[in-house]
Write a protein that holds these residues in place. Structure first.
Motif, short mmCIF file in Angstrom:
data_model
loop_
_atom_site.label_atom_id
_atom_site.label_comp_id
_atom_site.label_asym_id
_atom_site.label_seq_id
_atom_site.Cartn_x
_atom_site.Cartn_y
_atom_site.Cartn_z
N ILE A 116 -10.06 2.15 -4.47
CA ILE A 116 -8.84 2.75 -3.49
C ILE A 116 -8.02 1.42 -3.11
O ILE A 116 -6.80 1.49 -2.82
N TYR A 117 -8.44 0.35 -2.94
CA TYR A 117 -7.91 -0.83 -2.38
C TYR A 117 -6.93 -1.31 -3.56
O TYR A 117 -6.04 -2.22 -3.20
N GLN A 121 -5.66 -3.29 3.91
CA GLN A 121 -6.55 -2.22 4.25
C GLN A 121 -7.83 -2.81 3.59
O GLN A 121 -7.99 -2.49 2.50
N GLU A 133 4.87 5.29 6.67
CA GLU A 133 4.21 4.61 8.07
C GLU A 133 5.33 3.86 8.42
O GLU A 133 5.39 3.61 9.91
N PHE A 150 1.94 4.51 2.01
CA PHE A 150 2.11 4.32 3.28
C PHE A 150 2.96 3.14 3.86
O PHE A 150 3.56 3.37 4.74
N TRP A 191 -6.48 10.94 -3.68
CA TRP A 191 -6.01 11.35 -2.14
C TRP A 191 -4.52 11.93 -2.10
O TRP A 191 -3.88 11.38 -2.78
N ASN A 227 0.94 -1.15 0.25
CA ASN A 227 0.04 -0.04 -0.02
C ASN A 227 1.01 1.41 0.10
O ASN A 227 0.67 2.05 0.81
N GLY A 234 -1.63 4.49 10.54
CA GLY A 234 -2.28 5.69 9.67
C GLY A 234 -3.57 5.47 9.61
O GLY A 234 -4.20 4.46 9.12
N ILE A 235 -4.35 6.37 10.22
CA ILE A 235 -6.05 5.97 10.36
C ILE A 235 -6.61 7.64 10.46
O ILE A 235 -6.10 8.25 11.14
#
Lengths: 335, 255
Positions: free
Chosen positions: B159-160, B64, B42, B33, B187, B30, B83-84
């Motif tokens: 998005i996934y 995610q 991250e 991130f 994003w 991902n 990250g959330i």
């Protein structure tokens, strides 16, 4: 964030999450009475777990009694004449009006669902409440006991304030991280102001020139010019351990602000002009809403987790605790 | 006491008491991130914190997806999600360590200069938008387009992403570079990361910060812990406050 944010509605807020310790200690047991300051006042504290508004002598901390107002009372607003107290009764979906002369509920107003924070216009004609689940601010006509307008705002509105001139209503929305500026006359949204994460409370300065907005998660208070609606400064509490700014109250002379720090278990005193933090007073656990006595000598702080009211003597900095049990939430003081 | 003994004591004093591992749940594929090679910001962030605390990072890899918090953090598989969204209430969130916004992504050579959802060209241009897809919710830009009736010329990108792909979130940005769509709504961190390495120069323009009071386009991002884990949350908050400039410098490397 790893997960791209979606506008999915999050489940309702649960500010007071931890299991409450039962602390039904007597208000007087072991309490050393100190010399009472000269000006007496009466403090009202809503208790969302006990379903009452506690009545407390501000000077002595003596409990005068409890007023049953309905299920889950939260936001309090003193009428401008100091004779009536407006109580947002969240689980009854209404507003109770308490006649302070006799301590009885004299009337009820519709509020829309789950009213949380309430503000009353200086002319006492209109009350404004946040309806968190419906993303609305409701305008309630006090005389006719009717909801006259529902203004859509951001997600999870919480803090509500009305300007000293009565022309402007503010709501803060927790999930959207903004403060909304609503024109009272037209009941329309004029501005959306970005603030730091999870804004909980809005308070106008006594002169109406500035608006202060606390951000619980961001750890800040953002100060706006209330004419241009531009940021005019910021108070940063992030160096204070666990500080989560929530309730804000000003001293009557406007020179000092008091900011409740939530899980930081303290109240900060801020110079309202320079925005510097002057002092920190340790209070109970999960301090939420604040009020200041009419003479500016005392600050009252409702502690949701420890179930007490802290009374801060501003001159000496000494703090005393009045045990109430339950989950104290809002504070108002007679003027 | 020898010098080594003192250093050891200082290290112990600086590290919050407890386990030798910082147990982190992260997505293995991902970027920007996180990934299993530890290349995401991250990854770098939690490794930096763990080093400061004298611990090592122990990852539980979990894509995610809907249910990932329930199956990881809440199931006790880890103690930290790096990250959330700060407003997510199913976890305890730290102070935000960045704020980001959705971006309009276009090819630089097209000079489209789209900066708002009311630009009339959005009715005719081919638009790529990130979609959530599997739980009926959708990204704010998808809502902003839909409420204006802009539907037929919109192509959705999950998005996934596709986990058979190396960089699942890159597809929407690459579609702009390849001319498959004229403009994409992406994003911020994702847009910035993939635009950086794009062979075709891309232009990124932030969307307006909100599209009406209930449709913000910018969000704060925090670390997430279990709601009752006040101790770890306080330790992370203190670390983030003390290392604000370092965190900012780390994030800047991915923009």
């Amino acid at each position: 964030m790893s997960e791209t944010p979606s506008s999915r509605r999050k489940p309702g807020p649960t500010f007071f999450t931890a299991t409450l310790k039962k602390r039904w200690a007597s208000a007087f047991a072991g309490m050393t009475m100190t010399i009472a300051p000269a000006v007496a006042d009466t403090v009202y504290v809503s208790n969302e777990a006990s379903d009452v508004v506690h009545v407390i002598d501000g000077a002595t901390g003596a409990r005068r009694g409890d007023i049953a107002v309905g299920k889950r009372p939260r936001g309090l607003a003193m009428a401008p004449d100091g004779k009536r107290l407006f109580v947002a009764v969240s689980n009854d979906n209404d507003v109770a009006i308490v006649d302070l002369a006799n301590g009885k509920v004299a009337g009820r107003l519709p509020s829309g669902p789950d009213p949380e924070v309430i503000a009353v216009a200086p002319d006492a004609a209109t009350a404004f409440v946040s309806n968190e689940e419906d993303n609305l601010v409701s305008f309630i006509d006090v005389g006719s006991a009717r909801v006259t307008h529902e203004v859509p705002v951001g997600i999870e509105p919480e803090g509500v304030a009305v300007s000293p001139d009565g022309a402007t209503v503010i709501a803060t929305s927790e999930t959207s991280s903004m403060a909304h500026v609503i024109d009272r006359a037209s009941a329309t949204l004029k501005e959306n102001l970005p603030v730091d994460a999870r804004p909980r409370w809005a308070e106008f300065t006594r002169d109406g020139k500035h608006l202060w907005v606390s951000s619980e998660l961001g750890g800040t208070v953002t100060v706006f010019d209330a004419a241009a609606w531009q940021p005019a400064g910021k108070v940063d509490f992030t160096s204070i351990p666990n500080a989560q700014p929530v309730g804000i109250a000003f001293r009557p002379d406007g020179a000092r602000a008091y900011v409740a720090l939530g899980r930081g278990n303290a109240v900060a005193e801020v110079d309202a002009a320079s925005l510097t933090i002057l002092r920190r007073f340790p209070v109970g656990e999960r301090v939420w809403e604040l009020a200041v006595s009419a003479d500016g000598a005392r600050v009252y702080a409702a502690n949701g987790l420890s179930g007490d009211l802290s009374i801060i003597d501003v001159a000496s900095g000494k703090v005393r605790s009045v045990q109430l049990g339950g989950k104290p939430w809002g504070v108002a003081v007679s003027r | 006491m020898g010098r080594r003994g003192l250093a050891l004591m200082l290290a112990l004093a600086a590290a919050p008491a407890g386990a030798a591992e910082l147990r982190v749940c992260a997505d293995p594929n991902n970027m920007p991130f996180s990934n299993a090679k530890g290349e995401g910001f991250e990854n770098k962030l939690v490794e930096r914190i763990a080093a400061d605390w004298g611990r090592t990072v122990q990852y539980t890899w979990w894509a995610q997806r809907r249910g990932n918090v329930r199956n990881t953090l809440k199931a006790g598989e880890c103690d930290l999600i790096p990250g959330i969204g700060s407003a997510v209430e199913m976890v305890g969130t730290t102070r935000p360590y960045y704020r980001a916004r959705y971006m309009f992504v276009t090819r630089a050579d097209r000079s489209l200069d789209i900066a708002g959802f009311d630009d009339p060209r959005l009715r005719t241009l081919k638009i790529g938008v990130q979609m959530v897809g599997d739980d009926g919710s959708n990204t704010p830009p998808a809502h902003a387009l839909a409420k204006r009736g802009i539907v037929d010329n919109v192509r959705g990108y999950l998005i996934y992403g596709d986990y058979a792909e190396h960089d699942p979130q890159a597809a929407i940005v690459r579609a702009v570079a390849a001319g498959e769509v004229d403009v994409a709504l992406v994003w911020g961190p994702t847009a910035q990361w993939y635009a950086k390495s794009s062979a075709v120069p891309l232009k990124l323009t932030p969307t307006p910060w909100l599209d009406g009071p209930q449709l913000p386009m910018q969000f704060d991002v925090s670390m997430g812990v279990r709601r009752e884990d006040d101790k770890l949350r306080a330790e992370l908050n203190a670390w983030l406050t003390a290392h604000r400039d370092e965190v900012e410098a780390l994030l800047a490397r991915y923009r």
